[in-house]
Design a protein around this motif. Structure first.
Motif, PDB file in Angstrom:
ATOM      1  N   THR A 155     -20.209 -12.579 104.435  1.00 36.38           N
ATOM      2  CA  THR A 155     -21.350 -12.764 103.535  1.00 36.38           C
ATOM      3  C   THR A 155     -20.316 -13.562 102.390  1.00 36.38           C
ATOM      4  O   THR A 155     -21.056 -14.694 101.983  1.00 36.38           O
ATOM      5  CB  THR A 155     -21.886 -11.384 102.731  1.00 36.38           C
ATOM      6  OG1 THR A 155     -22.157 -11.530 104.411  1.00 36.38           O
ATOM      7  CG2 THR A 155     -23.488 -12.699 102.339  1.00 36.38           C
ATOM      8  N   GLY A 187     -23.073  -5.045  94.320  1.00 38.38           N
ATOM      9  CA  GLY A 187     -23.800  -4.097  95.782  1.00 38.38           C
ATOM     10  C   GLY A 187     -22.386  -4.582  96.502  1.00 38.38           C
ATOM     11  O   GLY A 187     -21.880  -4.683  96.126  1.00 38.38           O
ATOM     12  N   HIS A 188     -22.715  -4.346  97.929  1.00 46.25           N
ATOM     13  CA  HIS A 188     -21.427  -4.757  98.976  1.00 46.25           C
ATOM     14  C   HIS A 188     -20.848  -6.159  98.910  1.00 46.25           C
ATOM     15  O   HIS A 188     -19.865  -6.077  98.710  1.00 46.25           O
ATOM     16  CB  HIS A 188     -22.598  -5.108 100.256  1.00 46.25           C
ATOM     17  CG  HIS A 188     -22.505  -3.823 100.748  1.00 46.25           C
ATOM     18  ND1 HIS A 188     -23.980  -2.844 100.475  1.00 46.25           N
ATOM     19  CD2 HIS A 188     -22.264  -2.206 100.957  1.00 46.25           C
ATOM     20  CE1 HIS A 188     -23.791  -1.104 100.701  1.00 46.25           C
ATOM     21  NE2 HIS A 188     -22.172  -1.502 101.415  1.00 46.25           N
ATOM     22  N   VAL A 189     -22.117  -6.936  98.948  1.00 45.28           N
ATOM     23  CA  VAL A 189     -21.530  -8.038  98.763  1.00 45.28           C
ATOM     24  C   VAL A 189     -21.385  -8.788  97.160  1.00 45.28           C
ATOM     25  O   VAL A 189     -19.469  -9.550  97.705  1.00 45.28           O
ATOM     26  CB  VAL A 189     -22.487  -9.901  98.856  1.00 45.28           C
ATOM     27  CG1 VAL A 189     -22.860 -10.761  98.560  1.00 45.28           C
ATOM     28  CG2 VAL A 189     -23.464  -9.302 100.149  1.00 45.28           C
ATOM     29  N   ASP A 208     -26.200  -5.415  87.022  1.00 46.59           N
ATOM     30  CA  ASP A 208     -26.647  -4.085  87.595  1.00 46.59           C
ATOM     31  C   ASP A 208     -27.115  -3.039  87.263  1.00 46.59           C
ATOM     32  O   ASP A 208     -27.110  -2.788  86.255  1.00 46.59           O
ATOM     33  CB  ASP A 208     -25.684  -3.654  88.800  1.00 46.59           C
ATOM     34  CG  ASP A 208     -26.249  -2.951  90.008  1.00 46.59           C
ATOM     35  OD1 ASP A 208     -27.127  -2.435  90.527  1.00 46.59           O
ATOM     36  OD2 ASP A 208     -25.374  -4.241  91.039  1.00 46.59           O
ATOM     37  N   ASN A 213     -22.309   1.204  90.743  1.00 50.85           N
ATOM     38  CA  ASN A 213     -21.450   0.055  91.148  1.00 50.85           C
ATOM     39  C   ASN A 213     -21.330  -0.765  90.049  1.00 50.85           C
ATOM     40  O   ASN A 213     -19.872  -1.675  90.486  1.00 50.85           O
ATOM     41  CB  ASN A 213     -22.097  -0.951  91.507  1.00 50.85           C
ATOM     42  CG  ASN A 213     -22.927  -0.737  93.305  1.00 50.85           C
ATOM     43  OD1 ASN A 213     -22.736   0.553  94.190  1.00 50.85           O
ATOM     44  ND2 ASN A 213     -24.433  -0.659  93.802  1.00 50.85           N
ATOM     45  N   ALA A 243     -28.849  -9.761  94.022  1.00 50.76           N
ATOM     46  CA  ALA A 243     -29.183  -8.284  94.219  1.00 50.76           C
ATOM     47  C   ALA A 243     -30.806  -8.819  94.719  1.00 50.76           C
ATOM     48  O   ALA A 243     -30.726  -8.631  96.008  1.00 50.76           O
ATOM     49  CB  ALA A 243     -29.584  -8.495  92.416  1.00 50.76           C
ATOM     50  N   ASN A 266     -31.459 -13.063  99.363  1.00 55.90           N
ATOM     51  CA  ASN A 266     -32.452 -13.826 100.188  1.00 55.90           C
ATOM     52  C   ASN A 266     -33.328 -14.697  99.281  1.00 55.90           C
ATOM     53  O   ASN A 266     -33.579 -14.059  98.427  1.00 55.90           O
ATOM     54  CB  ASN A 266     -32.433 -13.315 101.317  1.00 55.90           C
ATOM     55  CG  ASN A 266     -31.604 -12.799 102.569  1.00 55.90           C
ATOM     56  OD1 ASN A 266     -30.906 -14.267 103.042  1.00 55.90           O
ATOM     57  ND2 ASN A 266     -31.030 -11.876 103.279  1.00 55.90           N
TER      58      ASN A 266
HETATM   59  P1  NAD Z   1     -26.610  -4.323  98.007  1.00 55.34           P
HETATM   60  O1  NAD Z   1     -28.101  -3.345  97.946  1.00 55.34           O
HETATM   61  O2  NAD Z   1     -25.416  -3.702  98.129  1.00 55.34           O
HETATM   62  O3  NAD Z   1     -26.440  -4.419  96.454  1.00 55.34           O
HETATM   63  C1  NAD Z   1     -27.296  -5.057  95.132  1.00 55.34           C
HETATM   64  C2  NAD Z   1     -27.116  -4.588  94.090  1.00 55.34           C
HETATM   65  O4  NAD Z   1     -27.912  -5.632  93.403  1.00 55.34           O
HETATM   66  C3  NAD Z   1     -27.421  -3.364  93.791  1.00 55.34           C
HETATM   67  O5  NAD Z   1     -26.080  -2.420  93.193  1.00 55.34           O
HETATM   68  C4  NAD Z   1     -28.742  -2.870  93.407  1.00 55.34           C
HETATM   69  O6  NAD Z   1     -28.727  -2.304  92.494  1.00 55.34           O
HETATM   70  C5  NAD Z   1     -28.206  -4.421  92.608  1.00 55.34           C
HETATM   71  N1  NAD Z   1     -29.329  -4.510  91.894  1.00 55.34           N
HETATM   72  C6  NAD Z   1     -31.068  -4.107  92.194  1.00 55.34           C
HETATM   73  N2  NAD Z   1     -32.229  -4.597  91.379  1.00 55.34           N
HETATM   74  C7  NAD Z   1     -31.074  -4.835  90.512  1.00 55.34           C
HETATM   75  C8  NAD Z   1     -31.439  -5.990  88.834  1.00 55.34           C
HETATM   76  N3  NAD Z   1     -33.073  -6.540  88.643  1.00 55.34           N
HETATM   77  N4  NAD Z   1     -30.432  -6.280  88.545  1.00 55.34           N
HETATM   78  C9  NAD Z   1     -29.212  -6.449  88.471  1.00 55.34           C
HETATM   79  N5  NAD Z   1     -29.196  -5.636  89.791  1.00 55.34           N
HETATM   80  C10 NAD Z   1     -29.821  -5.560  90.711  1.00 55.34           C
HETATM   81  O7  NAD Z   1     -26.928  -5.378  99.105  1.00 55.34           O
HETATM   82  P2  NAD Z   1     -25.790  -6.040  99.537  1.00 55.34           P
HETATM   83  O8  NAD Z   1     -25.463  -6.268 100.834  1.00 55.34           O
HETATM   84  O9  NAD Z   1     -24.352  -6.863  98.272  1.00 55.34           O
HETATM   85  O10 NAD Z   1     -27.089  -7.706  99.286  1.00 55.34           O
HETATM   86  C11 NAD Z   1     -27.049  -8.678  97.644  1.00 55.34           C
HETATM   87  C12 NAD Z   1     -27.722  -9.465  98.192  1.00 55.34           C
HETATM   88  O11 NAD Z   1     -27.720 -10.764  99.695  1.00 55.34           O
HETATM   89  C13 NAD Z   1     -29.652  -8.786  98.983  1.00 55.34           C
HETATM   90  O12 NAD Z   1     -30.391  -9.709  98.240  1.00 55.34           O
HETATM   91  C14 NAD Z   1     -28.811  -9.176 100.403  1.00 55.34           C
HETATM   92  O13 NAD Z   1     -30.760  -9.675 101.274  1.00 55.34           O
HETATM   93  C15 NAD Z   1     -28.630 -10.639 100.544  1.00 55.34           C
HETATM   94  N6  NAD Z   1     -27.719 -10.250 102.070  1.00 55.34           N
HETATM   95  C16 NAD Z   1     -26.490  -9.979 102.448  1.00 55.34           C
HETATM   96  C17 NAD Z   1     -25.532 -10.078 103.288  1.00 55.34           C
HETATM   97  C18 NAD Z   1     -25.054  -9.462 103.742  1.00 55.34           C
HETATM   98  O14 NAD Z   1     -24.413  -9.381 104.242  1.00 55.34           O
HETATM   99  N7  NAD Z   1     -24.367  -7.905 102.635  1.00 55.34           N
HETATM  100  C19 NAD Z   1     -25.899 -10.956 103.958  1.00 55.34           C
HETATM  101  C20 NAD Z   1     -27.206 -12.078 104.025  1.00 55.34           C
HETATM  102  C21 NAD Z   1     -27.838 -11.717 102.444  1.00 55.34           C
END
Ligand code: NAD
Length: 361
Positions: A155, A187-189, A208, A213, A243, A266
């Motif tokens: 991603t 986070g992950h992405v 974050d 993280n 996020a 998303n």
């Molecule tokens: P994740 O939960 O690992 O990371 C999200 C990060 O955002 C977390 O560290 C969280 O603490 C932080 N966060 C939450 N609220 C916040 C705020 N108000 N301000 C700053 N930081 C904040 O999720 P992810 O897997 O990294 O995914 C990130 C986004 O990408 C999500 O919206 C997810 O739906 C979308 N997405 C992810 C994937 C994937 O492969 N993981 C694929 C498509 C879409």
């Protein structure tokens, strides 16, 4: 969307869903809804989300919204998958143990492959393993089960490729060296994306709400840490929302100071039309979220077609670069915002497949 109590079919007519399955198991306390939006291009693939919905109507709306999004994501990515999604209504009284997940797996299996599930918010490889005990219609499995593992690096790679493409459109160069990029969410992405940006010597700011993280990034890279309340509207070249959804709304848009928006989250636009138009009127290039965050689903796709390899996934992600250009061109030509242009392109591929059901366009 309005609460759904009656007129369910007229609601489905609006969203154009093929099938919605309500899964209920009294013994385990399982309450799930599987939404199959469209299977013109292939089986409906999408993750299973566990969430504490305040009511059942919200859960149904969520699965309808998310499964529709998956249809467009797969279509525009050129992969032969349809759009589906499942939600499980988080009930604190239900013990979400192996039995619970296996029961859910039986429901997924009853659809005979019309729906393929994967991880989403609230599900991890542990739950996927239990589901896999009951059905082979699962993607994003861990490596030891013959799966493709965590989709996040893919991603992130897709977002990086799209970001370069959008920057090229904005400035004529796709080099991110010395370019200021604000990443919301590490986070992950976010973390994988930052690795790419730092290797290209971009000037990265991060925010974050989760300190651990933040530390994972600052231990590895020299980046500026920004207040989470400031990151969206900070003075930057590129804003990368990684996020939450809906950070592009009537409050934030007038205050944006970036030239390009390209991130993984998303549903970044609170309202696809109104807010998409407002971003465009500000002269900011918005790279459509469902196209540029498709690396994860593309990785699941390569897993489902067998003989998985990272190289096959990357070969399917790289074309995102040209698709971003195509979308900006169409947006300019037709005077519609890039999100609308991307939806139009995705819909055209589905329409073509509907006309020639044997050959996936
Ligand atoms: P994740 O939960 O690992 O990371 C999200 C990060 O955002 C977390 O560290 C969280 O603490 C932080 N966060 C939450 N609220 C916040 C705020 N108000 N301000 C700053 N930081 C904040 O999720 P992810 O897997 O990294 O995914 C990130 C986004 O990408 C999500 O919206 C997810 O739906 C979308 N997405 C992810 C994937 C994937 O492969 N993981 C694929 C498509 C879409």
């Amino acid at each position: 969307m309005n609460p759904i109590s009656t007129n369910l079919f007229s609601h489905l007519e609006l969203t154009n869903h093929e099938q919605v399955m309500f899964c209920h198991d009294k013994e385990s306390g399982l309450k799930a809804i599987i939404g199959i939006h469209n299977t013109a291009l292939g089986p409906a693939l999408g993750g299973t989300r566990v969430w504490k919905y305040s009511n059942e109507s919200d859960a149904l709306n969520d699965v309808l919204r998310l499964s529709r999004g998956m249809t467009f994501k797969s279509s525009i990515s050129g992969i032969n998958l349809g759009g589906g999604k499942a939600v499980i209504i988080d009930n604190p009284n239900a013990k979400k143990d192996e039995k619970f997940w296996r029961r859910y797996g039986q429901f997924v299996n009853s659809l005979n492959g019309l729906y393929i599930t994967a991880e989403d918010v609230g599900t991890s490889t542990k739950e996927i393993e239990y589901i896999f005990e009951e059905t082979k219609h699962v993607a994003g499995k861990p490596f030891h089960l013959g799966g493709s593992g965590d989709p996040s690096p893919f991603t992130a790679y897709g977002v990086y490729v799209a970001m370069k493409s959008a920057w090229k459109k904005a400035t004529g160069s796709d080099s991110l060296q010395g370019i200021k990029i604000a990443v919301q969410g590490t986070g992950h992405v976010g973390q994988y994306l930052i690795d790419h940006l730092m290797s290209e010597q971009a000037i990265v700011s991060i925010a974050d709400i989760n300190q651990s993280n933040i530390e994972l990034v600052t231990k590895k890279h020299k980046v500026a840490v920004i207040d989470p309340n400031q990151i969206v509207t900070m003075d930057t070249d590129i804003y990368a929302p990684c996020a939450l959804g809906a950070t592009l709304n009537e409050e934030s848009i007038p205050n944006l100071q970036c030239k390009v928006i390209a991130g993984a989250a998303n549903n970044q636009l609170k309202d696809e039309v109104k807010d998409g138009d407002a971003v465009m009127k500000r002269g900011i290039l918005y790279a459509p979220d469902f196209l540029i965050n498709a690396g994860g689903v593309i990785n699941c796709y390569t897993e489902t077609i067998g003989e998985y390899s990272k190289e096959k996934t990357i070969a399917l992600i790289d074309p995102i670069y040209n698709k971003v250009q195509e979308i900006f061109d169409r947006s300019a030509k037709e005077g519609i915002n890039p999100q609308q242009a991307a939806i139009a392109i995705a819909q055209e591929r589905i329409n073509k497949a509907n006309m020639n059901p044997q050959t996936h366009a």
